[in-house]
Design an enzyme around this catalytic site. Structure first.
Site, PDB file in Angstrom:
ATOM      1  N   ARG A 143       0.828  -1.205   0.000  1.00 30.82           N
ATOM      2  CA  ARG A 143       0.000   0.000   0.000  1.00 30.82           C
ATOM      3  C   ARG A 143       0.863   1.256   0.000  1.00 30.82           C
ATOM      4  O   ARG A 143       0.394   2.341   0.335  1.00 30.82           O
ATOM      5  CB  ARG A 143      -0.934  -0.022   1.220  1.00 30.82           C
ATOM      6  CG  ARG A 143      -1.923  -1.190   1.211  1.00 30.82           C
ATOM      7  CD  ARG A 143      -2.953  -1.042   2.317  1.00 30.82           C
ATOM      8  NE  ARG A 143      -2.361  -1.186   3.640  1.00 30.82           N
ATOM      9  CZ  ARG A 143      -2.295  -2.335   4.322  1.00 30.82           C
ATOM     10  NH1 ARG A 143      -2.769  -3.451   3.794  1.00 30.82           N
ATOM     11  NH2 ARG A 143      -1.766  -2.377   5.535  1.00 30.82           N
ATOM     12  N   ARG A 144       2.112   1.087  -0.403  1.00 30.21           N
ATOM     13  CA  ARG A 144       3.070   2.203  -0.385  1.00 30.21           C
ATOM     14  C   ARG A 144       3.631   2.519  -1.767  1.00 30.21           C
ATOM     15  O   ARG A 144       4.694   3.147  -1.878  1.00 30.21           O
ATOM     16  CB  ARG A 144       4.227   1.869   0.560  1.00 30.21           C
ATOM     17  CG  ARG A 144       3.788   1.571   1.988  1.00 30.21           C
ATOM     18  CD  ARG A 144       4.962   1.104   2.824  1.00 30.21           C
ATOM     19  NE  ARG A 144       4.580   0.845   4.214  1.00 30.21           N
ATOM     20  CZ  ARG A 144       5.408   0.387   5.150  1.00 30.21           C
ATOM     21  NH1 ARG A 144       6.670   0.124   4.828  1.00 30.21           N
ATOM     22  NH2 ARG A 144       4.990   0.180   6.384  1.00 30.21           N
ATOM     23  N   CYS A 189       1.199  20.582 -11.174  1.00 28.70           N
ATOM     24  CA  CYS A 189      -0.268  20.515 -11.046  1.00 28.70           C
ATOM     25  C   CYS A 189      -0.672  19.072 -10.729  1.00 28.70           C
ATOM     26  O   CYS A 189      -1.293  18.810  -9.704  1.00 28.70           O
ATOM     27  CB  CYS A 189      -0.937  20.991 -12.328  1.00 28.70           C
ATOM     28  SG  CYS A 189      -0.664  22.737 -12.677  1.00 28.70           S
ATOM     29  N   SER A 220      -4.609  21.477  -9.056  1.00 30.27           N
ATOM     30  CA  SER A 220      -5.305  22.511  -9.815  1.00 30.27           C
ATOM     31  C   SER A 220      -5.424  22.072 -11.260  1.00 30.27           C
ATOM     32  O   SER A 220      -4.532  21.413 -11.789  1.00 30.27           O
ATOM     33  CB  SER A 220      -4.502  23.816  -9.731  1.00 30.27           C
ATOM     34  OG  SER A 220      -5.026  24.801 -10.594  1.00 30.27           O
ATOM     35  N   ASN A 272      -4.951  15.296 -19.380  1.00 29.80           N
ATOM     36  CA  ASN A 272      -4.393  14.610 -18.217  1.00 29.80           C
ATOM     37  C   ASN A 272      -5.009  13.239 -18.011  1.00 29.80           C
ATOM     38  O   ASN A 272      -4.315  12.269 -17.699  1.00 29.80           O
ATOM     39  CB  ASN A 272      -4.584  15.452 -16.957  1.00 29.80           C
ATOM     40  CG  ASN A 272      -3.732  16.691 -16.919  1.00 29.80           C
ATOM     41  OD1 ASN A 272      -4.157  17.726 -16.405  1.00 29.80           O
ATOM     42  ND2 ASN A 272      -2.515  16.643 -17.457  1.00 29.80           N
ATOM     43  N   HIS A 305     -11.309  24.210 -12.284  1.00 33.95           N
ATOM     44  CA  HIS A 305     -11.827  25.537 -12.628  1.00 33.95           C
ATOM     45  C   HIS A 305     -11.969  25.744 -14.136  1.00 33.95           C
ATOM     46  O   HIS A 305     -11.277  25.126 -14.939  1.00 33.95           O
ATOM     47  CB  HIS A 305     -10.926  26.638 -12.046  1.00 33.95           C
ATOM     48  CG  HIS A 305      -9.473  26.477 -12.403  1.00 33.95           C
ATOM     49  ND1 HIS A 305      -8.568  25.838 -11.582  1.00 33.95           N
ATOM     50  CD2 HIS A 305      -8.763  26.868 -13.499  1.00 33.95           C
ATOM     51  CE1 HIS A 305      -7.376  25.853 -12.144  1.00 33.95           C
ATOM     52  NE2 HIS A 305      -7.473  26.473 -13.317  1.00 33.95           N
ATOM     53  N   TYR A 356     -11.953  29.071 -16.677  1.00 35.79           N
ATOM     54  CA  TYR A 356     -11.705  30.506 -16.761  1.00 35.79           C
ATOM     55  C   TYR A 356     -12.931  31.223 -17.317  1.00 35.79           C
ATOM     56  O   TYR A 356     -13.654  30.669 -18.152  1.00 35.79           O
ATOM     57  CB  TYR A 356     -10.473  30.780 -17.631  1.00 35.79           C
ATOM     58  CG  TYR A 356      -9.180  30.518 -16.895  1.00 35.79           C
ATOM     59  CD1 TYR A 356      -8.640  31.479 -16.049  1.00 35.79           C
ATOM     60  CD2 TYR A 356      -8.518  29.308 -17.031  1.00 35.79           C
ATOM     61  CE1 TYR A 356      -7.466  31.245 -15.357  1.00 35.79           C
ATOM     62  CE2 TYR A 356      -7.335  29.060 -16.338  1.00 35.79           C
ATOM     63  CZ  TYR A 356      -6.824  30.030 -15.499  1.00 35.79           C
ATOM     64  OH  TYR A 356      -5.664  29.787 -14.806  1.00 35.79           O
TER      65      TYR A 356
END
Length: 283
Positions: free
Chosen positions: A138-139, A158, A185, A195, A225, A227
């Site tokens: 679990r590491r 990010c 973010s 991503n 977010h 813009y």
């Protein structure tokens, strides 16, 4: 309809309808064209889950440049580079110095060797070692948000952490590799599916070279977010017709993580809406 389209559209509607505006706050980003503050509508703690066993999570509302996304993940995780001259796209050019360096960020951190009980390894090799030798640990994780080096990074990371978790699914001989991508973010219009796709490909690479099946990618975004200038574009985008997800796979002959190239990514039946052009850039 692509599942990624459904997730993306629902997330965008939630941000626009229930998000909080940063207008009037002290914000870091500015608009590249005017130099004015770039404000957003944001949601805290967005979590999306994608099962790669069902379909590859590429948007069809518009095209995601999968080859370029793959090239960037290879640049960071395989080449462990922080120099844009070793990247085929120009997405990092705005943050590079005259020599092409983005400082001690992203790939640089993954290439730093650390002392473990098993010997000296960088973070990528540590993940591969554990997946092959201790898969139920679990590491198994990476972290490139290194506070001691932040002052030498052109941009704070990010997408900063990957946590890998292996499960034994009932009735299956092969182990299943899952992962959590943590992101502090995200500019949803420009970067969300980029991503999602590139870390899905990373998960597929890791699973393949470790003899596992790629399972679920859990994407956690602290500050998701849109813009303010992007809102009309997003509204138009999520109103479009959706198509079935494309078929995406890697060259099955590659069994060494460091042997993958962009040419080992195959994409079939990728039908999409038109690309959005002239997106205002906040830097």
């Amino acid at each position: 309809m692509s599942y990624a389209d459904q997730v993306f559209a629902a997330m965008c509607r939630d941000i626009i309808e229930n998000g909080v505006s940063t207008e009037g706050e002290k914000v870091r980003p500015i608009w590249e064209d005017t130099g004015e503050s770039a404000y957003t509508i944001k949601r805290f703690g967005v979590v999306n889950r994608y099962d790669l066993r069902k379909e590859f999570p590429a948007l069809t509302l518009r095209k995601t440049a999968l080859k370029s996304a793959f090239d960037e993940i290879l640049w960071i995780w395989q080449k462990k580079s922080n120099n844009v001259h070793e990247l085929n796209s120009h997405i990092w050019d705005a943050w590079a110095d005259e020599g092409g360096s983005i400082g001690k960020a992203y790939g640089y951190q993954l290439g730093v060797k650390h002392v473990y009980r098993e010997g000296m390894m960088d973070q990528v090799d540590r993940v591969l070692f554990d997946l092959k030798n201790n898969p139920y640990s679990r590491r198994i994780m990476t972290n490139i948000y290194v506070h001691a080096d932040l002052h030498e990074m052109s941009l704070y990371p990010c997408a900063y952490s990957m946590t890998f978790n292996v499960t034994q699914e009932k009735g299956k001989e092969r182990l299943t590799l899952n992962a959590v991508l943590n992101q502090r973010s995200q500019d949803v219009l420009t970067a969300n599916n980029w991503n999602v796709c590139q870390y899905s490909l990373l998960l597929m690479m890791m699973a393949q070279v470790c003899g596992m099946e790629a399972g679920e990618l859990l994407h956690v975004i602290a500050d998701a977010h849109i813009y303010d200038r992007h809102v009309p574009m997003v509204e138009e985008l999520i109103s479009r017709e959706s198509h079935p997800a494309p078929k995406v796979w890697l060259n099955p002959e590659i069994q060494d993580f460091y042997q993958f190239t962009v040419e080992d990514l195959y994409v079939k039946d990728y039908v999409t809406g038109p690309q959005i052009k002239n997106i205002p850039v906040a830097v």
